[in-house]
Design a protein around this motif. Structure first.
Motif, PDB file in Angstrom:
ATOM      1  N   CYS A   1     -21.293 -60.900  67.864  1.00 57.09           N
ATOM      2  CA  CYS A   1     -20.765 -61.617  69.281  1.00 57.09           C
ATOM      3  C   CYS A   1     -19.447 -61.753  69.247  1.00 57.09           C
ATOM      4  O   CYS A   1     -18.710 -62.366  70.246  1.00 57.09           O
ATOM      5  N   GLY A   2     -18.516 -61.409  68.413  1.00 60.65           N
ATOM      6  CA  GLY A   2     -17.097 -61.646  68.569  1.00 60.65           C
ATOM      7  C   GLY A   2     -16.466 -60.377  69.480  1.00 60.65           C
ATOM      8  O   GLY A   2     -17.342 -59.488  69.968  1.00 60.65           O
TER       9      GLY A   2
ATOM     10  N   LYS B   1     -11.269 -75.976  71.184  1.00 60.69           N
ATOM     11  CA  LYS B   1     -11.979 -76.334  72.201  1.00 60.69           C
ATOM     12  C   LYS B   1     -12.444 -77.823  72.046  1.00 60.69           C
ATOM     13  O   LYS B   1     -13.721 -78.257  71.472  1.00 60.69           O
TER      14      LYS B   1
ATOM     15  N   MET C   1     -24.293 -68.939  63.171  1.00 58.71           N
ATOM     16  CA  MET C   1     -23.025 -68.027  63.444  1.00 58.71           C
ATOM     17  C   MET C   1     -22.653 -67.847  62.079  1.00 58.71           C
ATOM     18  O   MET C   1     -22.517 -68.698  61.135  1.00 58.71           O
TER      19      MET C   1
ATOM     20  N   ASP D   1     -19.984 -76.208  69.896  1.00 58.60           N
ATOM     21  CA  ASP D   1     -19.010 -75.851  68.896  1.00 58.60           C
ATOM     22  C   ASP D   1     -17.588 -76.238  69.468  1.00 58.60           C
ATOM     23  O   ASP D   1     -16.488 -75.857  69.612  1.00 58.60           O
TER      24      ASP D   1
ATOM     25  N   GLU E   1     -19.239 -67.060  60.647  1.00 49.81           N
ATOM     26  CA  GLU E   1     -17.721 -67.101  61.043  1.00 49.81           C
ATOM     27  C   GLU E   1     -16.796 -67.218  59.842  1.00 49.81           C
ATOM     28  O   GLU E   1     -15.683 -67.019  59.882  1.00 49.81           O
TER      29      GLU E   1
ATOM     30  N   ARG F   1      -6.319 -67.119  65.542  1.00 50.34           N
ATOM     31  CA  ARG F   1      -6.741 -66.050  66.557  1.00 50.34           C
ATOM     32  C   ARG F   1      -5.905 -66.213  67.930  1.00 50.34           C
ATOM     33  O   ARG F   1      -5.862 -65.401  68.833  1.00 50.34           O
TER      34      ARG F   1
ATOM     35  N   ARG G   1     -15.180 -79.100  62.955  1.00 49.29           N
ATOM     36  CA  ARG G   1     -15.648 -78.158  64.262  1.00 49.29           C
ATOM     37  C   ARG G   1     -17.076 -77.966  64.028  1.00 49.29           C
ATOM     38  O   ARG G   1     -17.533 -77.723  62.985  1.00 49.29           O
TER      39      ARG G   1
ATOM     40  N   GLY H   1     -19.500 -64.068  64.337  1.00 52.05           N
ATOM     41  CA  GLY H   1     -18.633 -64.301  65.275  1.00 52.05           C
ATOM     42  C   GLY H   1     -17.302 -63.690  64.682  1.00 52.05           C
ATOM     43  O   GLY H   1     -16.612 -64.365  63.992  1.00 52.05           O
ATOM     44  N   THR H   2     -16.975 -62.506  65.180  1.00 54.42           N
ATOM     45  CA  THR H   2     -15.952 -61.914  64.575  1.00 54.42           C
ATOM     46  C   THR H   2     -14.452 -62.407  64.918  1.00 54.42           C
ATOM     47  O   THR H   2     -13.631 -62.216  64.092  1.00 54.42           O
ATOM     48  N   ASN H   3     -14.654 -63.256  66.047  1.00 50.57           N
ATOM     49  CA  ASN H   3     -13.345 -63.787  66.354  1.00 50.57           C
ATOM     50  C   ASN H   3     -12.718 -64.712  65.301  1.00 50.57           C
ATOM     51  O   ASN H   3     -11.665 -64.800  64.918  1.00 50.57           O
ATOM     52  N   ASP H   4     -13.720 -65.664  64.914  1.00 50.92           N
ATOM     53  CA  ASP H   4     -13.561 -66.552  63.947  1.00 50.92           C
ATOM     54  C   ASP H   4     -13.376 -65.793  62.524  1.00 50.92           C
ATOM     55  O   ASP H   4     -12.567 -66.166  61.646  1.00 50.92           O
TER      56      ASP H   4
ATOM     57  N   GLU I   1     -20.180 -75.296  75.022  1.00 48.22           N
ATOM     58  CA  GLU I   1     -19.150 -76.302  75.105  1.00 48.22           C
ATOM     59  C   GLU I   1     -18.349 -76.112  75.883  1.00 48.22           C
ATOM     60  O   GLU I   1     -17.481 -76.824  76.648  1.00 48.22           O
TER      61      GLU I   1
ATOM     62  N   ARG J   1     -21.820 -70.276  75.297  1.00 45.50           N
ATOM     63  CA  ARG J   1     -20.995 -71.307  74.775  1.00 45.50           C
ATOM     64  C   ARG J   1     -21.317 -72.721  75.361  1.00 45.50           C
ATOM     65  O   ARG J   1     -20.456 -72.817  76.477  1.00 45.50           O
TER      66      ARG J   1
ATOM     67  N   ARG K   1     -26.099 -71.850  71.915  1.00 46.21           N
ATOM     68  CA  ARG K   1     -25.287 -72.314  70.786  1.00 46.21           C
ATOM     69  C   ARG K   1     -25.115 -73.869  70.942  1.00 46.21           C
ATOM     70  O   ARG K   1     -24.740 -74.296  71.939  1.00 46.21           O
TER      71      ARG K   1
HETATM   72  C1  PEP Z   1     -16.566 -65.870  67.417  1.00 48.79           C
HETATM   73  O1  PEP Z   1     -15.971 -66.536  66.511  1.00 48.79           O
HETATM   74  O2  PEP Z   1     -16.662 -64.622  67.235  1.00 48.79           O
HETATM   75  C2  PEP Z   1     -17.444 -66.313  68.450  1.00 48.79           C
HETATM   76  C3  PEP Z   1     -18.175 -65.489  69.392  1.00 48.79           C
HETATM   77  O3  PEP Z   1     -17.497 -67.720  69.067  1.00 48.79           O
HETATM   78  P1  PEP Z   1     -15.885 -68.267  69.646  1.00 48.79           P
HETATM   79  O4  PEP Z   1     -15.253 -67.215  70.249  1.00 48.79           O
HETATM   80  O5  PEP Z   1     -16.747 -69.154  70.850  1.00 48.79           O
HETATM   81  O6  PEP Z   1     -15.585 -69.192  68.810  1.00 48.79           O
END
Ligand code: PEP
Ligand code: MG
Length: 796
Positions: free
Chosen positions: A757-758, A602, A686, A597, A688, A722, A620, A709-712, A561, A559, A594
């Protein structure tokens, strides 16, 4: 004619200043009303008296200018406006003008019929003659001349009424929260200059020596702030603040380079096992069982036993309590930097002045402190930024300690009594630091969120915490409860079966962890022989070292950033490459860098984004870097320089359209040929954005790999922020819709490696499902590597 109000801590001072000013204006002097001191000789300010003075001065009908001296005078004047007739308030201005010079200028201008705006402007310019004179005679003025100005990079020439001014940025990613604010207060310790920070966006202003006011500014990461300094040592004070700001207000020290301390970045919470509602990074001990014990209502007040003394006695009790709490915190402060903020709060001159005024007016010491601290906590608690809002817990923590001191109670929470599960409304850092882990087996908060300092401190000390369980508020002391920090789960009156299950789980976790770490080194294959790379997400430099120790196969996401979160200028390719190369030495496998981001939650100081009402849906990631191709190309150059020495992949975030990838690929091709000896650099995106997942086949020809990126992806698929605990239950990464998108991506990209990667990737319970869909790489926080590798090895 414009009326004037003088708000000062000292009545003799204000009266003398008014006499001086009126003498200059002669017979035509306007109405000047004094609201100063609590009586003839007692220092202090009183909002009600200021309100009366404003009403009186408004009789002239042309508005009122309010001049203030320092600290609480400003607050009293602002508060007074709430008591004044709104029609009158429309024509009231509170000016930052210097009291004596400003008053003279205002009185003289009002006397000649100047309107309110002109009177205020003249008042603010009141210092100019003195500054000009002193500079002309070689004094340390504000012209930007002289040796001091060399230190003061970026200082603008003085504007009317201020000695020096600079524009700063609040530190990323969490803004001017308690720790950087405390650093700022500390940096001003040796100076006498008056230092004010203004947020031009909100118009809020803070005395930079007042932690409470600084926190109430609510300055979020990257926000621009105006710094005004007035006083004999203004240039040096300003230089000290600018130097501090250049280091990101000390936020860079906890993680190198330029990274806020990883555990406090808020990222950990989003990252680790956060599949369940509100889950955050588990401590190693994450299950606890015991009876409910309480600390908070014991210290809600000092109790009826408190007998108020005279003014002098209350003053002495106040001083004694402050000393006791200060010593208590100083002892704890060695443990965690978050406590420094509470120490600073205790000495906040704004608070202590206000409390002293309340004591002089006859308040009891507990009432004076409670009232003032509650007001600060309320201001912070009303801020729009949830992370900053949680800092109010630290203010309430000080209140709790002081009340304990007034009541003669121990300052340690639940120092006595049987071991149990502490139920508190929220957890501040001091409380968390003073918990005795042999007695406090776990903590349940009924209202607090999961990113407060106290939660982080407790977890770091190995005490399991679950947060936001309102239902625990009504539990009787002694009620048996169990909590599982890894799932943010609270079980009230667990049955024998549940208890046995939980206890077995904890034992299993304890026993298996050591074995897992040992077996983590070495490639993870499913039982049928499919190799699954278990890599790490790197958000701080130390993640690399932890990755090596825990057996990671590579770095799935750097990451970038976050690594450069506090850089105020875009780092050069060489500077970046140094960092990426160092990371590459920590793991055996490839390193996936990466590109910036920035945006969303962020901010990157060197890549400012426009103020957006919906930043997560705004400019973004690649959307932002496309606007600054030279910044993007410099990062690509860094990636290519690193690629000459280590296996490197380039990953582009927040992709929505194939045109964005084609653009990035074009720059990569161009830069690569300009870097001698650069091998091919695989390009990935990614996934996302749901549209990207659904239309992934459109990208197939442009990419060498994808990372989901499962977080996003979850927040965009389920329309659930999130970072918002209120909708955390909706933003489940294991929601069938999210899993369906992952399956679709895998099925649509035959031959293209798919990574996740989330946070979902870090949940061993889902490893089998992901691998079955076709995922071949899992990138997780370092601590999750052993468990995920072990899960891979159980797959048929
Ligand atoms: C995600 O979105 O799952 C991810 C890994 O990226 P970030 O959490 O840095 O947005
Ligand atoms: Mg993301």
């Amino acid at each position: 004619m414009v009326g004037i109000v003088v708000v000062s801590h000292s009545r003799p001072l204000a009266t003398a200043a008014v006499a001086l000013a009126c003498e200059m204006a002669g017979e035509r002097a306007p109405r000047v009303v004094v609201a100063a001191g609590l009586d003839e000789s007692t220092l202090g300010t009183d909002a009600a008296a200021v309100a009366d003075a404003i009403e009186e001065a408004a009789a002239g009908g042309d508005g009122v200018l309010v001049l203030v001296d320092l600290g609480s005078a400003v607050l009293s004047a602002e508060m007074a406006l709430e008591f004044v007739d709104p029609l009158v308030v429309q024509r009231v201005m509170i000016t930052p003008a210097p009291l004596v010079e400003g008053l003279v200028a205002a009185v003289v201008t009002a006397a000649i019929g100047g309107d309110l705006v002109r009177v205020e402007a003249e008042a603010r310019a009141g210092l100019v003659p003195k500054q000009t004179h002193l500079v002309g005679f070689g004094g340390a003025g504000a012209s930007g001349e002289g040796p001091e100005s060399e230190v003061v990079a970026g200082v603008e020439p003085a504007s009317a009424g201020v000695a020096a001014r600079a524009r700063l940025r609040a530190p990323a990613p969490h803004g001017l929260h308690a720790r950087p604010a405390a650093a700022l207060v500390g940096a001003l310790g040796g100076f006498v200059a008056r230092v004010t920070l203004t947020d031009p966006a909100s118009g809020r202003r803070a005395d930079a020596r007042s932690l409470g006011q600084l926190l109430a500014l609510g300055a979020t990461g990257g926000a621009e702030l105006d710094l005004d300094v007035v006083g004999p040592d203004a240039p040096a004070a300003l230089a000290a603040v600018v130097a501090l700001a250049d280091t990101g207000f000390g936020e860079a020290t906890a993680g190198a380079p330029g990274l806020p301390q990883g555990v406090e970045s808020g990222e950990a919470g989003a990252e680790s096992g956060a599949v369940e509602s509100g889950a955050v990074e588990p401590s190693e001990r994450d299950i606890a069982v015991g009876p409910v014990v309480r600390g908070e209502e014991d210290v809600a007040g000092v109790g009826s036993a408190y007998v108020q003394g005279g003014v002098g006695a209350e003053r002495d009790r106040s001083a004694a309590a402050v000393t006791r709490v200060g010593e208590h915190l100083a002892g704890l402060a060695e443990g965690h930097p978050a406590l420094a903020a509470q120490v600073a709060l205790l000495g906040d001159p704004d608070l202590t002045t206000s409390v002293a005024a309340d004591l002089a007016a006859g308040a009891s010491a507990p009432d004076a402190w409670t009232g003032r601290l509650d007001a600060v906590a309320a201001r912070i608690g009303a801020l729009p930024d949830p992370y900053l809002r949680e800092r109010a817990q630290d203010v309430r923590g000080i209140r709790r300690l002081l009340l304990s001191a007034f009541a003669g109670r121990p300052l340690e929470t639940t120092a006595e009594g049987p071991p149990g599960i502490l139920v508190v409304p929220e957890l501040d850092a001091a409380t968390a630091s003073s918990l005795d882990p042999t007695r406090v087996l776990g903590v349940v908060t009924t209202a607090g969120g999961g990113t407060g300092h106290g939660v982080l401190v407790a977890r770091a000390r190995g005490i399991p915490v679950v947060t936001g369980h309102a239902e625990a508020a009504g539990l009787d002391i002694g009620t048996l409860v169990a909590l599982d920090g890894a799932r943010n789960a609270l079980i009230v009156r667990p049955g024998a079966g549940e208890l046995a299950d939980l206890q077995r789980r904890q034992r299993d976790r304890d026993e298996s962890r050591a074995a897992l770490v040992e077996s983590a080194t070495g490639t993870a294959y499913t039982r049928s022989g499919v190799r699954i790379a278990v890599e790490v997400n790197v958000s701080a430099m130390e993640d690399g070292d932890r990755a090596r120790d825990l057996g990671a196969d590579g770095i799935g996401v750097v990451r970038s950033e976050l690594l450069f979160a506090t850089a105020t200028e875009a780092p050069t390719a060489a500077e970046q490459a140094r960092v990426y190369r160092e990371l590459a030495t920590t793991v055996p496998g490839p390193i996936t860098i990466r590109t910036w981001d920035a945006g969303g939650d962020k901010p990157l100081p060197f890549l400012p984004t426009p103020r957006e009402s919906n930043p997560f849906l705004g400019v973004r990631g690649i959307r932002l870097t496309r606007l600054v191709p030279e910044v993007f190309a410099e990062q690509v150059r860094a990636i290519c320089l690193t690629a000459r020495e280590a296996p490197v992949r380039m990953l582009v975030p927040m992709v929505t359209d194939p045109a964005e990838v084609a653009w990035a690929a074009g720059i990569l091709a161009e830069v690569r040929v300009s870097v001698d000896g650069c091998p091919t650099v695989p390009l990935g995106i990614m996934v996302e954005v749901p549209a990207t997942a659904l239309r992934i086949a459109d990208f197939a020809d442009l990419i060498d790999f994808v990372s989901i990126g499962t977080n996003d992806l979850a927040q965009y698929t389920l329309a659930a922020d999130r970072g918002n605990a209120a909708v955390a239950g909706l933003a489940r990464q294991d929601h069938p819709a999210v899993l369906g998108l992952i399956a679709h991506v895998c099925a649509s990209l035959p031959g293209v490696p798919v990574a996740v990667c989330g946070a979902l990737a870090a949940d061993p319970a889902l490893t089998g499902a992901l691998v079955t869909m076709g995922v071949r790489e899992l990138s997780v926080p370092p601590t999750a590597v052993p468990a995920v590798k072990a899960a891979v090895r159980t797959i048929a």
